[in-house]
Design an enzyme around this catalytic site. Structure first.
Site, PDB file in Angstrom:
ATOM      1  N   ILE A 145      39.105  46.474  39.516  1.00  0.00           N
ATOM      2  CA  ILE A 145      39.545  45.188  39.004  1.00  0.00           C
ATOM      3  C   ILE A 145      41.030  45.319  38.675  1.00  0.00           C
ATOM      4  CG2 ILE A 145      37.311  44.409  38.124  1.00  0.00           C
ATOM      5  CD1 ILE A 145      38.027  45.365  35.383  1.00  0.00           C
ATOM      6  N   ASP A 146      41.724  44.200  38.657  1.00  0.00           N
ATOM      7  CA  ASP A 146      43.175  44.226  38.473  1.00  0.00           C
ATOM      8  C   ASP A 146      43.570  44.775  37.104  1.00  0.00           C
ATOM      9  OD1 ASP A 146      43.416  43.040  40.969  1.00  0.00           O
ATOM     10  OD2 ASP A 146      43.393  41.003  40.138  1.00  0.00           O
ATOM     11  N   LYS A 147      44.803  45.199  37.003  1.00  0.00           N
ATOM     12  CA  LYS A 147      45.333  45.764  35.764  1.00  0.00           C
ATOM     13  C   LYS A 147      45.060  44.858  34.568  1.00  0.00           C
ATOM     14  CE  LYS A 147      49.718  46.699  33.423  1.00  0.00           C
ATOM     15  NZ  LYS A 147      51.201  46.649  33.533  1.00  0.00           N
TER      16      LYS A 147
END
Length: 305
Positions: free
Chosen positions: A135-137
């Protein structure tokens, strides 16, 4: 010793990279692409490009190298572990933490913290040990992590076969009129900005289901289910229908809700245990700052109960 996999094409046709991913579900697509790029895939004893069109009768040999010794630095970073056994870890990642090292983020990542805590699978490359999906930062929430290669292959196959559960909570701009919807649009790298993804005709198949949970004056809270796991999928898909995520610095409007990034949380995660076969489902509550914004929007919306 590296192992060699022999494949005989019978009725399969299509691009070499796609056919390999279908015939070798225990290997990640990225690893198979790397094998082709490194000329470890031979078709009829010849090196071919990923776009080579496979034909019935082709003989394919794939060389799988020995696991690479990791040279990442384990770091004693606190982890919010939701579940753990000898094979898998389920972790609740905070917003702001990068999942794995990259040229721009060599350390202080979730992988660095996991390596300090436990041995991890090695089949996904030197810089992504244990990482089955990302998942994105600035997205918070649940991730499943593999402790060994057998567990990794099982979890990766479940992702590929779409048998696992991934539910997200997102806050988007605008008021969505319909209660439910499906976005089926291919995603690929934007031809205008290499840092972004976009809806492109030759992109990879991507499907997002969404359901409205609450409507506010200028925003909507939704839940999303993923059939596919493309980079920035929910962010790109919601922008494509005119409802970008609140706080999204890459795909959202300049005038938005202040926060640490997009208001997106991986709330539910379900999968079949790679050894026992038991179905496991986990749920992570919204982060405090996300919940605080929701509470404020509720107070500002007349008639909302």
């Amino acid at each position: 010793m590296p192992r060699k996999v022999q494949l005989e094409i019978t009725g399969q046709t299509g691009r070499l990279d796609k056919v390999l991913s279908e015939m070798m579900p225990d290997e990640s697509r990225s690893q198979l692409k790397l094998a082709i790029d490194e000329k470890r895939v031979l078709v009829n004893s010849q090196v071919e490009k990923p776009k080579y069109h496979v034909q019935p009768g082709d003989q394919i040999e794939v060389t799988i190298p020995d696991p690479v010794k990791l040279d990442l630095e384990p770091e004693n970073i606190p982890l919010d572990i939701v579940y753990e056994d000898d094979d898998v870890i389920v972790v609740n990642k905070p917003s702001g933490m990068v999942v794995h090292p990259s040229p721009g983020h060599p350390d202080h990542t979730l992988v660095n913290a996991l390596l300090y805590h436990s041995p991890l699978s090695t089949i996904n490359g030197t810089y992504r040990p244990g990482i089955v999906h990302r998942i994105d930062k600035d997205t918070s929430g649940l991730l499943m992590v593999a402790k060994n290669d057998n567990a990794h292959r099982s979890l990766a196959a479940q992702l590929k076969n779409k048998t696992n559960l991934r539910e997200y909570i997102a806050l988007v701009h605008g008021v969505i009129k319909q209660d439910t919807g499906v976005i089926d649009a291919p995603i690929g790298r934007s031809p205008k900005d290499r840092k972004r993804q976009a809806i492109v005709a030759d992109g990879r198949h991507a499907v997002t289901h969404y359901q409205v949970l609450e409507r506010y004056l200028n925003y909507t809270l939704i839940s999303c289910w993923l059939e596919t796991g493309r980079t920035h999928q929910i962010r790109v898909h919601m922008k494509s229908i005119g409802h970008p995520l609140a706080g999204d610095p890459l795909y959202g409007p300049r005038k938005t809700i202040a926060g640490s990034g997009q208001f997106l949380h991986a709330k539910k995660l379900g999968f079949r245990h790679p050894v026992t076969g038991k179905q496991l489902v986990f749920d992570a509550p919204l982060p405090a700052d996300f919940q605080k914004v929701i509470n404020r929007l509720r107070e500002q919306t007349p008639g909302l109960k």
